[in-house]
Design an enzyme around this catalytic site. Structure first.
Site, PDB file in Angstrom:
ATOM      1  N   PRO A  94       0.787  -1.220   0.000  1.00 30.11           N
ATOM      2  CA  PRO A  94       0.000   0.000   0.000  1.00 30.11           C
ATOM      3  C   PRO A  94       0.828   1.282   0.000  1.00 30.11           C
ATOM      4  O   PRO A  94       1.873   1.356   0.643  1.00 30.11           O
ATOM      5  CB  PRO A  94      -0.823  -0.099   1.286  1.00 30.11           C
ATOM      6  CG  PRO A  94      -0.132  -1.107   2.124  1.00 30.11           C
ATOM      7  CD  PRO A  94       0.535  -2.059   1.182  1.00 30.11           C
ATOM      8  N   ASN A  95       0.313   2.237  -0.719  1.00 34.38           N
ATOM      9  CA  ASN A  95       0.861   3.602  -0.827  1.00 34.38           C
ATOM     10  C   ASN A  95       2.092   3.704  -1.716  1.00 34.38           C
ATOM     11  O   ASN A  95       2.554   4.802  -2.009  1.00 34.38           O
ATOM     12  CB  ASN A  95       1.145   4.211   0.559  1.00 34.38           C
ATOM     13  CG  ASN A  95      -0.109   4.269   1.422  1.00 34.38           C
ATOM     14  OD1 ASN A  95      -1.088   4.861   0.996  1.00 34.38           O
ATOM     15  ND2 ASN A  95      -0.097   3.645   2.579  1.00 34.38           N
ATOM     16  N   ARG A 100       5.063  10.977  -2.292  1.00 32.19           N
ATOM     17  CA  ARG A 100       4.812  11.028  -0.844  1.00 32.19           C
ATOM     18  C   ARG A 100       6.141  10.999  -0.101  1.00 32.19           C
ATOM     19  O   ARG A 100       7.028  10.204  -0.419  1.00 32.19           O
ATOM     20  CB  ARG A 100       3.908   9.867  -0.427  1.00 32.19           C
ATOM     21  CG  ARG A 100       4.628   8.629  -0.048  1.00 32.19           C
ATOM     22  CD  ARG A 100       3.822   7.638   0.754  1.00 32.19           C
ATOM     23  NE  ARG A 100       4.511   6.363   0.635  1.00 32.19           N
ATOM     24  CZ  ARG A 100       4.507   5.418   1.553  1.00 32.19           C
ATOM     25  NH1 ARG A 100       3.829   5.571   2.643  1.00 32.19           N
ATOM     26  NH2 ARG A 100       5.184   4.314   1.369  1.00 32.19           N
ATOM     27  N   TYR A 108      11.349   8.441   1.090  1.00 36.28           N
ATOM     28  CA  TYR A 108      11.264   7.408   0.057  1.00 36.28           C
ATOM     29  C   TYR A 108      11.910   7.794  -1.277  1.00 36.28           C
ATOM     30  O   TYR A 108      11.960   6.972  -2.185  1.00 36.28           O
ATOM     31  CB  TYR A 108       9.790   7.026  -0.173  1.00 36.28           C
ATOM     32  CG  TYR A 108       9.130   6.449   1.067  1.00 36.28           C
ATOM     33  CD1 TYR A 108       9.491   5.193   1.547  1.00 36.28           C
ATOM     34  CD2 TYR A 108       8.170   7.172   1.773  1.00 36.28           C
ATOM     35  CE1 TYR A 108       8.903   4.662   2.685  1.00 36.28           C
ATOM     36  CE2 TYR A 108       7.579   6.651   2.920  1.00 36.28           C
ATOM     37  CZ  TYR A 108       7.950   5.399   3.367  1.00 36.28           C
ATOM     38  OH  TYR A 108       7.380   4.877   4.496  1.00 36.28           O
ATOM     39  N   ASN A 120       8.055  -5.776  -1.282  1.00 35.50           N
ATOM     40  CA  ASN A 120       8.014  -4.662  -0.339  1.00 35.50           C
ATOM     41  C   ASN A 120       6.568  -4.573   0.133  1.00 35.50           C
ATOM     42  O   ASN A 120       5.730  -3.963  -0.547  1.00 35.50           O
ATOM     43  CB  ASN A 120       8.445  -3.349  -0.989  1.00 35.50           C
ATOM     44  CG  ASN A 120       8.432  -2.208   0.030  1.00 35.50           C
ATOM     45  OD1 ASN A 120       7.907  -2.371   1.138  1.00 35.50           O
ATOM     46  ND2 ASN A 120       8.998  -1.085  -0.329  1.00 35.50           N
ATOM     47  N   ALA A 137       3.277  -1.036   4.548  1.00 35.88           N
ATOM     48  CA  ALA A 137       2.728  -1.082   5.917  1.00 35.88           C
ATOM     49  C   ALA A 137       2.252  -2.489   6.311  1.00 35.88           C
ATOM     50  O   ALA A 137       2.218  -2.824   7.504  1.00 35.88           O
ATOM     51  CB  ALA A 137       1.592  -0.077   6.046  1.00 35.88           C
ATOM     52  N   GLU A 196      12.762  -9.642   1.065  1.00 37.68           N
ATOM     53  CA  GLU A 196      11.956  -8.531   1.582  1.00 37.68           C
ATOM     54  C   GLU A 196      12.755  -7.242   1.386  1.00 37.68           C
ATOM     55  O   GLU A 196      13.924  -7.176   1.768  1.00 37.68           O
ATOM     56  CB  GLU A 196      11.710  -8.801   3.065  1.00 37.68           C
ATOM     57  CG  GLU A 196      10.936  -7.746   3.801  1.00 37.68           C
ATOM     58  CD  GLU A 196      10.812  -8.089   5.296  1.00 37.68           C
ATOM     59  OE1 GLU A 196      11.150  -9.219   5.717  1.00 37.68           O
ATOM     60  OE2 GLU A 196      10.385  -7.202   6.042  1.00 37.68           O
ATOM     61  N   HIS A 248      12.756  -2.972   1.854  1.00 36.03           N
ATOM     62  CA  HIS A 248      12.204  -1.701   2.346  1.00 36.03           C
ATOM     63  C   HIS A 248      13.083  -0.584   1.814  1.00 36.03           C
ATOM     64  O   HIS A 248      14.317  -0.664   1.939  1.00 36.03           O
ATOM     65  CB  HIS A 248      12.164  -1.654   3.872  1.00 36.03           C
ATOM     66  CG  HIS A 248      11.390  -2.790   4.439  1.00 36.03           C
ATOM     67  ND1 HIS A 248      10.027  -2.855   4.332  1.00 36.03           N
ATOM     68  CD2 HIS A 248      11.792  -3.928   5.047  1.00 36.03           C
ATOM     69  CE1 HIS A 248       9.624  -3.983   4.871  1.00 36.03           C
ATOM     70  NE2 HIS A 248      10.661  -4.668   5.304  1.00 36.03           N
ATOM     71  N   ARG A 282      13.480   4.226  12.206  1.00 34.23           N
ATOM     72  CA  ARG A 282      12.215   4.966  12.242  1.00 34.23           C
ATOM     73  C   ARG A 282      11.387   4.563  13.465  1.00 34.23           C
ATOM     74  O   ARG A 282      11.934   4.020  14.419  1.00 34.23           O
ATOM     75  CB  ARG A 282      11.473   4.740  10.907  1.00 34.23           C
ATOM     76  CG  ARG A 282      12.291   5.219   9.719  1.00 34.23           C
ATOM     77  CD  ARG A 282      11.562   5.010   8.409  1.00 34.23           C
ATOM     78  NE  ARG A 282      10.324   5.771   8.363  1.00 34.23           N
ATOM     79  CZ  ARG A 282       9.366   5.591   7.456  1.00 34.23           C
ATOM     80  NH1 ARG A 282       9.515   4.658   6.517  1.00 34.23           N
ATOM     81  NH2 ARG A 282       8.278   6.318   7.487  1.00 34.23           N
TER      82      ARG A 282
HETATM   83  C1  DHK Z   1       7.223   1.473   3.030  1.00 31.55           C
HETATM   84  C2  DHK Z   1       6.111   1.830   3.754  1.00 31.55           C
HETATM   85  O1  DHK Z   1       5.041   2.292   3.130  1.00 31.55           O
HETATM   86  C3  DHK Z   1       6.085   1.757   5.219  1.00 31.55           C
HETATM   87  O2  DHK Z   1       4.792   1.456   5.715  1.00 31.55           O
HETATM   88  C4  DHK Z   1       7.103   0.790   5.789  1.00 31.55           C
HETATM   89  C5  DHK Z   1       8.389   0.810   3.669  1.00 31.55           C
HETATM   90  C6  DHK Z   1       8.463   1.028   5.163  1.00 31.55           C
HETATM   91  C7  DHK Z   1       9.670   1.136   2.927  1.00 31.55           C
HETATM   92  O3  DHK Z   1      10.626   1.658   3.519  1.00 31.55           O
HETATM   93  O4  DHK Z   1       9.742   0.826   1.731  1.00 31.55           O
HETATM   94  O5  DHK Z   1       7.159   0.930   7.184  1.00 31.55           O
END
Ligand code: DHK
Length: 147
Positions: free
Chosen positions: A11-12, A19, A24, A75, A78, A99, A101, A108
């Protein structure tokens, strides 16, 4: 093992580049996909690249990977910190699991320090920015061996 790799994004991540760019980065998910596809071609890997804001879709893609893929690079965003269902799906997959991130989740908030997915992952990459996806693909290629 099949040289097909599912690269799954939670998500996101559709908002990547827009964002919280301080966390990111400014690369979009389309940029990440393009970079991954270019690298995969040099490594002799075939990619299925997906993103969803819905947990069930990610689970369905992991199920699809069971029949066809040698590896899943994920990835879970959340869902990393909440989803026993994604862990269970990955436990039903016999191939490699990496995995990724983008941010260093350990630097964090504390709620980001725990990952359900890490209990299944063969490796975890955090804090290497979007380059983490490429590092994971290189590791998949190393473990699958020459084409
Ligand atoms: C991406 C997210 O959206 C967060 O919810 C994770 C992860 C970290 C990232 O670092 O790619 O906590």
């Amino acid at each position: 093992m099949p040289r097909l790799v599912y690269v799954l994004n939670g998500p996101n991540l559709n908002l990547l580049g827009k964002r919280q760019p301080d966390i990111y980065g400014r690369e979009t998910l389309a940029d990440v996909e393009q970079d991954c596809r270019a690298l995969a071609a040099t490594l002799g890997l075939e990619l299925r690249f997906h993103q969803s804001n819905r947990e069930y879709e990610i689970i369905d893609w992991i199920h699809a990977a069971r029949e066809a893929a040698g590896a899943v690079v994920i990835n879970p965003a959340a869902f990393t910190h909440t989803s026993v269902a994604i862990l269970d799906a990955l436990n039903a997959f016999d191939g490699l699991v990496f995995e990724v991130h983008i941010s260093n989740v350990h630097k964090r908030e504390e709620f980001r320090h725990h990952s359900f997915v890490s209990a299944r992952a063969d490796g975890v990459i955090a804090g290497f920015g979007t380059e983490g996806y490429q590092l994971a693909l290189r590791r998949v290629a190393t473990l699958l061996g020459p084409q």
